[in-house]
Design a protein around this motif. Sequence first.
Motif, PDB file in Angstrom:
ATOM      1  N   ASP A 104       0.675  -1.120   0.037  1.00  0.00           N
ATOM      2  CA  ASP A 104      -0.119   0.066   0.059  1.00  0.00           C
ATOM      3  C   ASP A 104       0.671   1.339  -0.128  1.00  0.00           C
ATOM      4  OD1 ASP A 104      -2.738  -0.900   0.226  1.00  0.00           O
ATOM      5  OD2 ASP A 104      -2.020  -1.945   2.060  1.00  0.00           O
ATOM      6  N   ARG A 105       1.941   1.163   0.848  1.00  0.00           N
ATOM      7  CA  ARG A 105       2.735   2.355   0.731  1.00  0.00           C
ATOM      8  C   ARG A 105       3.501   2.609  -0.606  1.00  0.00           C
ATOM      9  NH1 ARG A 105       3.600   2.234   6.738  1.00  0.00           N
ATOM     10  NH2 ARG A 105       2.589   0.633   7.316  1.00  0.00           N
ATOM     11  N   ILE A 106       3.872   1.650  -1.231  1.00  0.00           N
ATOM     12  CA  ILE A 106       4.406   1.634  -2.389  1.00  0.00           C
ATOM     13  C   ILE A 106       3.395   2.358  -3.587  1.00  0.00           C
ATOM     14  CG2 ILE A 106       5.547   0.661  -4.354  1.00  0.00           C
ATOM     15  CD1 ILE A 106       6.439  -1.855  -2.575  1.00  0.00           C
ATOM     16  N   ILE A 107       2.404   1.714  -3.470  1.00  0.00           N
ATOM     17  CA  ILE A 107       1.214   2.368  -4.544  1.00  0.00           C
ATOM     18  C   ILE A 107       1.333   3.960  -4.276  1.00  0.00           C
ATOM     19  CG2 ILE A 107      -1.066   2.454  -5.228  1.00  0.00           C
ATOM     20  CD1 ILE A 107      -1.323  -0.344  -4.113  1.00  0.00           C
ATOM     21  N   ALA A 108       1.019   4.239  -2.728  1.00  0.00           N
ATOM     22  CA  ALA A 108       0.845   5.557  -2.485  1.00  0.00           C
ATOM     23  C   ALA A 108       2.169   6.629  -3.046  1.00  0.00           C
ATOM     24  CB  ALA A 108       0.609   5.702  -0.909  1.00  0.00           C
ATOM     25  N   VAL A 109       3.269   5.921  -2.793  1.00  0.00           N
ATOM     26  CA  VAL A 109       4.551   6.865  -3.131  1.00  0.00           C
ATOM     27  C   VAL A 109       4.412   7.021  -4.653  1.00  0.00           C
ATOM     28  CG1 VAL A 109       6.857   6.672  -3.173  1.00  0.00           C
ATOM     29  CG2 VAL A 109       5.612   6.320  -1.160  1.00  0.00           C
ATOM     30  N   GLY A 110       3.973   5.804  -5.254  1.00  0.00           N
ATOM     31  CA  GLY A 110       3.986   6.015  -6.717  1.00  0.00           C
ATOM     32  C   GLY A 110       2.783   7.160  -7.160  1.00  0.00           C
ATOM     33  N   ALA A 111       1.718   6.957  -6.488  1.00  0.00           N
ATOM     34  CA  ALA A 111       0.604   7.923  -6.857  1.00  0.00           C
ATOM     35  C   ALA A 111       1.026   9.587  -6.499  1.00  0.00           C
ATOM     36  CB  ALA A 111      -0.435   7.807  -6.013  1.00  0.00           C
ATOM     37  N   ILE A 112       1.943   9.580  -5.410  1.00  0.00           N
ATOM     38  CA  ILE A 112       2.717  10.991  -5.054  1.00  0.00           C
ATOM     39  C   ILE A 112       3.524  11.360  -6.316  1.00  0.00           C
ATOM     40  CG2 ILE A 112       3.998  12.287  -3.647  1.00  0.00           C
ATOM     41  CD1 ILE A 112       2.673  10.796  -1.201  1.00  0.00           C
ATOM     42  N   GLY A 113       4.398  10.436  -6.681  1.00  0.00           N
ATOM     43  CA  GLY A 113       5.194  10.770  -7.872  1.00  0.00           C
ATOM     44  C   GLY A 113       4.608  10.983  -9.022  1.00  0.00           C
ATOM     45  N   ASN A 114       3.414  10.436  -9.390  1.00  0.00           N
ATOM     46  CA  ASN A 114       2.601  11.071 -10.566  1.00  0.00           C
ATOM     47  C   ASN A 114       2.284  12.281 -10.455  1.00  0.00           C
ATOM     48  OD1 ASN A 114       2.830   8.801 -12.437  1.00  0.00           O
ATOM     49  ND2 ASN A 114       1.216   7.720 -11.442  1.00  0.00           N
ATOM     50  N   LYS A 115       1.537  12.553  -9.268  1.00  0.00           N
ATOM     51  CA  LYS A 115       1.368  14.157  -8.965  1.00  0.00           C
ATOM     52  C   LYS A 115       2.271  15.138  -9.078  1.00  0.00           C
ATOM     53  CE  LYS A 115      -2.669  12.551  -6.568  1.00  0.00           C
ATOM     54  NZ  LYS A 115      -2.551  11.121  -6.940  1.00  0.00           N
ATOM     55  N   THR A 116       3.461  14.454  -8.526  1.00  0.00           N
ATOM     56  CA  THR A 116       4.564  15.499  -8.420  1.00  0.00           C
ATOM     57  C   THR A 116       4.982  16.018  -9.803  1.00  0.00           C
ATOM     58  OG1 THR A 116       5.317  14.358  -6.380  1.00  0.00           O
ATOM     59  CG2 THR A 116       6.836  15.747  -7.407  1.00  0.00           C
ATOM     60  N   THR A 117       5.055  14.871 -10.708  1.00  0.00           N
ATOM     61  CA  THR A 117       5.433  15.121 -12.185  1.00  0.00           C
ATOM     62  C   THR A 117       4.524  16.265 -12.782  1.00  0.00           C
ATOM     63  OG1 THR A 117       5.905  12.686 -12.288  1.00  0.00           O
ATOM     64  CG2 THR A 117       5.947  13.839 -14.343  1.00  0.00           C
ATOM     65  N   ALA A 118       3.264  16.141 -12.535  1.00  0.00           N
ATOM     66  CA  ALA A 118       1.992  16.984 -13.066  1.00  0.00           C
ATOM     67  C   ALA A 118       2.585  18.562 -12.476  1.00  0.00           C
ATOM     68  CB  ALA A 118       0.656  16.803 -12.738  1.00  0.00           C
ATOM     69  N   ILE A 119       2.847  18.584 -11.067  1.00  0.00           N
ATOM     70  CA  ILE A 119       3.171  19.715 -10.229  1.00  0.00           C
ATOM     71  C   ILE A 119       4.062  20.269 -10.989  1.00  0.00           C
ATOM     72  CG2 ILE A 119       3.537  20.784  -8.008  1.00  0.00           C
ATOM     73  CD1 ILE A 119       1.763  18.775  -6.866  1.00  0.00           C
ATOM     74  N   LEU A 120       5.517  19.605 -11.026  1.00  0.00           N
ATOM     75  CA  LEU A 120       6.639  20.231 -11.694  1.00  0.00           C
ATOM     76  C   LEU A 120       6.269  20.934 -12.899  1.00  0.00           C
ATOM     77  CD1 LEU A 120       9.446  17.739 -10.925  1.00  0.00           C
ATOM     78  CD2 LEU A 120       9.219  19.983 -10.254  1.00  0.00           C
ATOM     79  N   LEU A 121       5.466  20.142 -13.709  1.00  0.00           N
ATOM     80  CA  LEU A 121       5.373  20.995 -15.145  1.00  0.00           C
ATOM     81  C   LEU A 121       4.467  22.334 -14.897  1.00  0.00           C
ATOM     82  CD1 LEU A 121       4.537  18.373 -17.450  1.00  0.00           C
ATOM     83  CD2 LEU A 121       6.519  19.952 -17.750  1.00  0.00           C
ATOM     84  N   LEU A 122       3.298  22.289 -14.012  1.00  0.00           N
ATOM     85  CA  LEU A 122       2.695  23.379 -13.583  1.00  0.00           C
ATOM     86  C   LEU A 122       3.307  24.408 -13.159  1.00  0.00           C
ATOM     87  CD1 LEU A 122      -0.489  21.768 -12.027  1.00  0.00           C
ATOM     88  CD2 LEU A 122      -0.525  23.046 -14.150  1.00  0.00           C
ATOM     89  N   MET A 123       4.312  24.011 -12.233  1.00  0.00           N
ATOM     90  CA  MET A 123       5.218  25.140 -11.762  1.00  0.00           C
ATOM     91  C   MET A 123       5.953  25.764 -12.922  1.00  0.00           C
ATOM     92  SD  MET A 123       6.841  23.543  -8.357  1.00  0.00           S
ATOM     93  CE  MET A 123       8.308  24.597  -8.362  1.00  0.00           C
TER      94      MET A 123
END
Lengths: 151, 101, 160, 110
Positions: free
Chosen positions: B31-50
């Motif tokens: 579960d933790r691995i999944i959540a970390v992967g999901a956070i990584g996906n969101k961070t990819t998008a957030i970096l582009l938005l920045m």
Amino acid sequence: MIRRHEDIIIESLARFLTPFIQAFALYVLFLGHYSPGGGFQGGVLMGASFILLVIAYDIIEGKRRITEKFNIVLNATGVMVFSGTGLLCLILGGEFLDYSQLAAILPVGPEEARGLGILAVEIGVEITVAAIMVSIFLDLASAGEHEEALK
Amino acid sequence: MDTFFITTGVILGLLTLVCLYRVVAGPTVLDRIIAVGAIGNKTTAILLLMGMIFGRVEMFVDISISYALLNFIATLGAAKYFRVRKSIVPGSKYLKEKGIS
Amino acid sequence: MSFFVTFIILFVYWMVMAGKFDIFHASLGVISCLFVSYMSHDLLFKNIKSGGKIKEVVRFILYIPWLIYQIILANLHVVRLALSPNMYDLIDPHLMRFKIKIKKDISKVTFANSITLTPGTITADIIDDEFVVHALSQAVDDDLMTGEMERRVAHIFSED
Amino acid sequence: MSIMSIVSILFIAGGTFFFFGATVGLIRFPDFYARMHATGKGDTLGAFLVVIGIALYNLHNGLELGSILTSIKVIFIAIFIFLANPTATHAITKGGLDAGVVPWTKEKTK
């Protein structure tokens, strides 16, 4: 014991992605002065591409590509490129890593010589970081016995 | 338009915090691995938005690519590491022995 | 052969990434692409066969719009399940296994990733020609059992 | 407000919505196989839509070589996410299955 082709999905994707990751690592190295990047980041990506291969296949395949001896040689080569550039500047009469002295032996002016010197140092850093990452990963993953881990 | 990007970024950041709950509380390691992967996906998008907000997309896109690559490799490595350790949940039986489904 | 194809693909990729077209950067690109294709030319194409590749690429690109439509359906399905208050009545997770007819590795990979992306199913394992699939509700594996996706994937790599 | 920026706003908003759905699924679903469904699909489409929206909005100042190349790079991220996310999902699911995590089924709770 060593099961090859145990997961064709991960293996195919690793095979498809690895050349692009390596090319991207070299891009990060060579164009580091226009965008964030440089030797360290490129080295991390280069090592990560190798780690991806080891994850997708097994450690035997990884050792077939980069043997331990060659890895140690790479380590030393990176440090030698780095410090050799610095020493060359020292020999040419400047201070350690004073790149503008390189203009004496290169057919360019001091400004371009400075850029090329930085590039040489970054190449050394990249080689060292990639090789160190790979050797740390192999040591950790195999716990000292390379045939046992990550099968 | 900047307001829109900032709002989207803030929403994605809040979603990252919600995912962090699963990282902390997840019953198993996976579960933790999944959540970390999901956070990584969101961070990819957030970096582009920045990058859009600062007007330097050509710079942030490199960081974003590197982040996505390392996130993917980290997820694969973690999954493989916990696969060779046979039991994650205490007391569970090894599924392959009794046949799947 | 695979060395040169890899080199050309990587060089195009490098130039698009670099975005600088002067001699210095182009020569850096040539050097690094030669290096990378020397290191990993056996990875991108395991065994290259003449012909047929271009047809497969075109068919694959034609497959993508249908796949994106399926992905949007999948996401609406998941979001509806996640947001509905009586979620526990709607879901019925179970594992299922079924045999497939396609043989090539690349078709299997495409099929497996398509299954993962489409409504309510995840490829859990591939054992030779048997897929183990985790399905989220009973309705979705009836969709999968019609075999439409497998036909489409087999058509891409001309296995039908 | 050109048409392209409106389209990209729609894309980014849709992507955020799917991210939201995926996160709610990640919190609410009963076991990790079901959570896998939420993140594996929702995050793929969410990130894909946001990235495509940004690539479109990047072109709104007119088509120059630099911005087109940047958009192509952004689309590389989209392709990468499209390839990598299902694979990571599959890897974790297989890891769970091999490690012996029993899937949650309905009969067990009754």
